[in-house]
Design a protein around this motif. Structure first.
Motif, PDB file in Angstrom:
ATOM      1  N   GLN A 200       0.857  -1.302   0.098  1.00 11.38           N
ATOM      2  CA  GLN A 200      -0.008   0.203   0.021  1.00 11.38           C
ATOM      3  C   GLN A 200       0.925   1.406  -0.020  1.00 11.38           C
ATOM      4  N   LEU A 201       0.522   2.361  -0.695  1.00  7.94           N
ATOM      5  CA  LEU A 201       1.093   3.559  -0.497  1.00  7.94           C
ATOM      6  C   LEU A 201       1.002   4.298   0.562  1.00  7.94           C
ATOM      7  N   TYR A 202       0.007   4.178   1.485  1.00  6.61           N
ATOM      8  CA  TYR A 202      -0.200   4.579   2.698  1.00  6.61           C
ATOM      9  C   TYR A 202      -0.805   3.541   3.709  1.00  6.61           C
ATOM     10  N   GLU A 203      -0.591   4.056   5.001  1.00  5.16           N
ATOM     11  CA  GLU A 203      -1.225   3.346   6.061  1.00  5.16           C
ATOM     12  C   GLU A 203      -2.959   3.356   5.851  1.00  5.16           C
ATOM     13  N   ILE A 204      -3.497   1.938   5.925  1.00  8.40           N
ATOM     14  CA  ILE A 204      -4.925   2.051   5.908  1.00  8.40           C
ATOM     15  C   ILE A 204      -5.359   2.373   7.458  1.00  8.40           C
ATOM     16  N   PRO A 205      -6.240   3.226   7.788  1.00 11.76           N
ATOM     17  CA  PRO A 205      -6.924   3.233   8.919  1.00 11.76           C
ATOM     18  C   PRO A 205      -7.511   2.180   9.605  1.00 11.76           C
ATOM     19  N   PRO A 206      -7.348   1.913  10.894  1.00 10.69           N
ATOM     20  CA  PRO A 206      -7.862   0.486  11.344  1.00 10.69           C
ATOM     21  C   PRO A 206      -9.534   0.707  11.483  1.00 10.69           C
TER      22      PRO A 206
END
Length: 361
Positions: free
Chosen positions: A53-59
């Motif tokens: 992923q290009l960015y962290e996925i919010p939980p």
């Protein structure tokens, strides 16, 4: 679809995480038999990591559930029927379809489905995807003719042509559902028709702002159909007042579904659009619309819309609590089960989107 990009079920995928190496492309041997395809998929599904992923996925705050039968058993009930009867254009197309893992999707989307309703419900879930594939190959006039023909068949206004697999397979599936539960099946028929009409309306091409887009997307992504499919599968008979009370929950769930769909399908859709920008259609996507309105990059818009999805989760949870308070602190068992079904659909879509190989290719 060339003129109306993307229908509900097929664009629910692509999910990547930081630090996880990209897997090798998933490939099946040439001239694979159905058994080889399903064996390969079973092995692949247990080993496949999530995308990078290009960015962290919010939980997520959502609870998830898997159907107790397990996706392999559901696959065994369903896919041989399509392998035997559906007229795929080529072996490559057949292999690609079975590699999507739609039985796994069903297990995560509809875990409350009763065991004796799994086969017919899952078959209809598959048919939606295959019909969407057919629509994407058509021009506008062909699409409208195809749509109207299918609506006449499922409403019982025309008999299917037994030489056309998509007609008789759809007709037989609805007939079996109607013989099982005519009341809930009638809701499914109307939901199916609403879905086809939403996906092929020219009005969607005039939507330019995010608010109207989100309203239209609830129906376009399948709100009437999938909400009815949850109720049919789990044998949930809700009264008209109860359905009115759950309308806000459905709106939240299917906005989430539509936006998540846009996030995960964007990279693929963007490539298609850039490859043929004069086809007469803008991308029908929240990512595209938000970028046009704000001037932000597509990646930034994906981050913003993911945050929006997480806010919708909060709204869903709070709305369920408010609904319980309105009903004396508790819900009737069938109504409570339906609210859980909506939550499981939301969480299942995200989990499957992060897994399916469709957008790894």
């Amino acid at each position: 679809m060339r003129h109306f990009s993307r229908a509900c079920a097929r664009h629910l995928a692509l999910g990547l995480r930081i630090g996880i190496p990209r897997p090798r492309p998933y490939e099946l041997p040439r001239n694979s038999t159905f058994k080889q395809i399903t064996t390969s998929l079973s092995r692949y599904s247990s080993e496949a990591p999530l995308h990078h992923q290009l960015y962290e996925i919010p939980p997520s705050r959502l609870e998830s559930k898997i159907h107790p039968l397990g996706w392999e058993a559901i696959q065994a009930q369903t896919e041989p029927w399509f392998d035997q009867h559906w007229e795929f254009a080529s072996e490559k197309e057949k292999e690609g379809f079975f590699a999507l893992g739609m039985s796994r999707a069903f297990s995560q989307f509809f875990p409350l489905t009763l065991d004796d309703r799994v086969e017919m419900t899952c078959k209809l879930h598959y048919l939606i995807l295959l019909i969407d594939d057919q629509l994407e190959k058509m021009d506008l006039l062909e699409m409208l003719s195809y749509r109207n023909r299918l609506i006449q068949i499922v409403r019982g206004q025309s008999k299917p042509d037994r030489k056309k697999c998509f007609e008789w397979m759809l007709f037989d599936t609805f007939q079996l559902m109607q013989s099982t539960d005519d009341v809930l099946a009638r809701g499914l028929v109307e939901g199916f028709c609403a879905l086809l009409q939403a996906q092929t309306t020219e009005e969607r091409m005039s939507v330019k702002h995010l608010g109207p887009y989100l309203e239209h997307r609830e129906v376009d992504v399948g709100r009437p159909f999938y909400s009815a499919l949850i109720r049919f599968g789990a044998d949930l008979h809700l009264s008209s007042p109860e359905l009115s009370q759950t309308a806000a929950l459905e709106s939240c769930a299917f906005r989430f579904m539509g936006v998540l769909n846009d996030i995960y399908s964007w990279d693929r859709e963007s490539k298609v659009y850039q490859g043929n920008p004069t086809d007469g259609a803008r991308p029908f996507s929240a990512i595209y619309i938000l970028s046009q309105e704000t001037g932000l990059s597509y990646t930034a818009c994906k981050r913003l819309m993911y945050a929006y999805c997480r806010e919708l989760e909060i709204v869903l949870k709070q709305s369920i609590e408010d609904l319980k308070q309105e009903n004396g602190g508790t819900l009737r068992p069938e109504m409570d089960k339906y609210t859980k079904g909506l939550e499981y659909l939301m969480s299942g879509i995200e989990q499957w989107s992060q897994w399916t190989p469709r957008y790894r290719q």
